[in-house]
Design an enzyme around this catalytic site. Structure first.
Site, PDB file in Angstrom:
ATOM      1  N   HIS A   1       4.512  -2.785  -9.659  1.00  0.00           N
ATOM      2  CA  HIS A   1       3.656  -3.848  -9.133  1.00  0.00           C
ATOM      3  C   HIS A   1       3.033  -4.573 -10.320  1.00  0.00           C
ATOM      4  CE1 HIS A   1       3.077  -2.268  -4.904  1.00  0.00           C
ATOM      5  NE2 HIS A   1       3.468  -1.159  -5.500  1.00  0.00           N
TER       6      HIS A   1
ATOM      7  N   ASN B   1       3.468   3.447  -8.217  1.00  0.00           N
ATOM      8  CA  ASN B   1       3.142   4.564  -7.338  1.00  0.00           C
ATOM      9  C   ASN B   1       4.355   5.494  -7.281  1.00  0.00           C
ATOM     10  OD1 ASN B   1       0.631   3.423  -6.711  1.00  0.00           O
ATOM     11  ND2 ASN B   1       1.540   2.167  -5.099  1.00  0.00           N
TER      12      ASN B   1
ATOM     13  N   GLY C   1       1.033   7.633  -3.426  1.00  0.00           N
ATOM     14  CA  GLY C   1       0.868   6.409  -2.643  1.00  0.00           C
ATOM     15  C   GLY C   1       2.130   5.581  -2.505  1.00  0.00           C
ATOM     16  N   GLN C   2       3.280   6.148  -2.915  1.00  0.00           N
ATOM     17  CA  GLN C   2       4.533   5.381  -2.803  1.00  0.00           C
ATOM     18  C   GLN C   2       4.983   5.302  -1.347  1.00  0.00           C
ATOM     19  OE1 GLN C   2       7.746   6.944  -5.204  1.00  0.00           O
ATOM     20  NE2 GLN C   2       9.028   5.108  -4.898  1.00  0.00           N
TER      21      GLN C   2
ATOM     22  N   HIS D   1       9.666   0.676  -8.347  1.00  0.00           N
ATOM     23  CA  HIS D   1       9.175  -0.688  -8.544  1.00  0.00           C
ATOM     24  C   HIS D   1       7.871  -0.676  -9.334  1.00  0.00           C
ATOM     25  CE1 HIS D   1       7.723   0.892  -4.682  1.00  0.00           C
ATOM     26  NE2 HIS D   1       6.598   0.241  -4.911  1.00  0.00           N
TER      27      HIS D   1
ATOM     28  N   ASP E   1       5.383  -9.679  -3.470  1.00  0.00           N
ATOM     29  CA  ASP E   1       5.054  -8.638  -2.494  1.00  0.00           C
ATOM     30  C   ASP E   1       4.695  -9.308  -1.158  1.00  0.00           C
ATOM     31  OD1 ASP E   1       3.948  -5.422  -2.855  1.00  0.00           O
ATOM     32  OD2 ASP E   1       3.459  -6.518  -1.018  1.00  0.00           O
ATOM     33  N   ILE E   2       5.186  -8.747  -0.070  1.00  0.00           N
ATOM     34  CA  ILE E   2       4.966  -9.325   1.258  1.00  0.00           C
ATOM     35  C   ILE E   2       3.501  -9.179   1.703  1.00  0.00           C
ATOM     36  CG2 ILE E   2       5.471  -7.323   2.744  1.00  0.00           C
ATOM     37  CD1 ILE E   2       7.428  -9.191   4.281  1.00  0.00           C
TER      38      ILE E   2
HETATM   39  P1  5GP Z   1       4.462   1.162  -2.798  1.00  0.00           P
HETATM   40  O1  5GP Z   1       3.341   1.527  -1.880  1.00  0.00           O
HETATM   41  O2  5GP Z   1       5.744   1.875  -2.430  1.00  0.00           O
HETATM   42  O3  5GP Z   1       4.125   1.281  -4.251  1.00  0.00           O
HETATM   43  O4  5GP Z   1       4.668  -0.389  -2.612  1.00  0.00           O
HETATM   44  C1  5GP Z   1       5.574  -0.956  -1.732  1.00  0.00           C
HETATM   45  C2  5GP Z   1       5.238  -2.413  -1.681  1.00  0.00           C
HETATM   46  O5  5GP Z   1       6.330  -3.101  -1.100  1.00  0.00           O
HETATM   47  C3  5GP Z   1       4.014  -2.748  -0.820  1.00  0.00           C
HETATM   48  O6  5GP Z   1       3.050  -3.420  -1.614  1.00  0.00           O
HETATM   49  C4  5GP Z   1       4.575  -3.626   0.295  1.00  0.00           C
HETATM   50  O7  5GP Z   1       3.710  -4.681   0.655  1.00  0.00           O
HETATM   51  C5  5GP Z   1       5.878  -4.137  -0.292  1.00  0.00           C
HETATM   52  N1  5GP Z   1       6.910  -4.373   0.689  1.00  0.00           N
HETATM   53  C6  5GP Z   1       7.316  -3.523   1.670  1.00  0.00           C
HETATM   54  N2  5GP Z   1       8.308  -4.064   2.391  1.00  0.00           N
HETATM   55  C7  5GP Z   1       8.554  -5.291   1.839  1.00  0.00           C
HETATM   56  C8  5GP Z   1       9.488  -6.330   2.153  1.00  0.00           C
HETATM   57  O8  5GP Z   1      10.296  -6.254   3.073  1.00  0.00           O
HETATM   58  N3  5GP Z   1       9.434  -7.441   1.375  1.00  0.00           N
HETATM   59  C9  5GP Z   1       8.547  -7.563   0.340  1.00  0.00           C
HETATM   60  N4  5GP Z   1       8.592  -8.704  -0.366  1.00  0.00           N
HETATM   61  N5  5GP Z   1       7.665  -6.604   0.010  1.00  0.00           N
HETATM   62  C10 5GP Z   1       7.660  -5.483   0.758  1.00  0.00           C
END
Ligand code: 5GP
Ligand code: ZN
Length: 113
Positions: free
Chosen positions: A102, A87, A93-94, A100, A32-33
């Protein structure tokens, strides 16, 4: 199969770079970034499924494969325990609408939510 404006589809195609830790014909896993723990990676299907709300019975094997990969990769990254989070939908919270899981942990014990 691939969605044009999807960040994670672009990570799968290599258009956006990532710190990849696993790939096979069905799945990809990368760090995760914006990690929320010392180890934090995302397990995604290569198939563009928007969220768990969009998963169907035909995706059962794929979903099982995603979950079974979590402990394997967590162990490889030195985690004795970890947390998984999926999420779903804006209200869940998505932020990225490509399914995906986490997986995160490391350092101190994770707090109860
Ligand atoms: P969500 O909130 O949709 O469950 O999680 C999305 C996750 O994707 C976040 O934790 C965010 O940091 C990660 N993320 C978003 N854009 C990128 C990206 O370009 N590269 C990587 N490695 N992670 C990303
Ligand atoms: Zn996608």
């Amino acid at each position: 199969m691939m969605s044009d404006n999807c960040i994670f589809c672009k990570i799968i195609s290599g258009e956006i770079s990532s710190k990849k830790i696993f790939e096979d014909s069905d799945l990809m896993v990368f760090h995760d970034i914006r990690p929320i723990a010392p180890v934090h990676f995302l397990i995604i299907p290569k198939m563009h499924i928007e969220s768990l709300n969009h998963a169907e019975a035909e995706h059962q094997n794929l979903l099982g494969k995603m979950l079974l990969l979590a402990p394997k990769l967590a162990t490889e990254h030195g985690l004795k325990g970890f947390r998984t989070m999926i999420n779903t939908g804006r209200e869940g919270g998505q932020e990225v609408f490509h399914l995906h899981v986490h997986v995160f942990g490391g350092g101190a014990n994770l707090p109860k939510t």
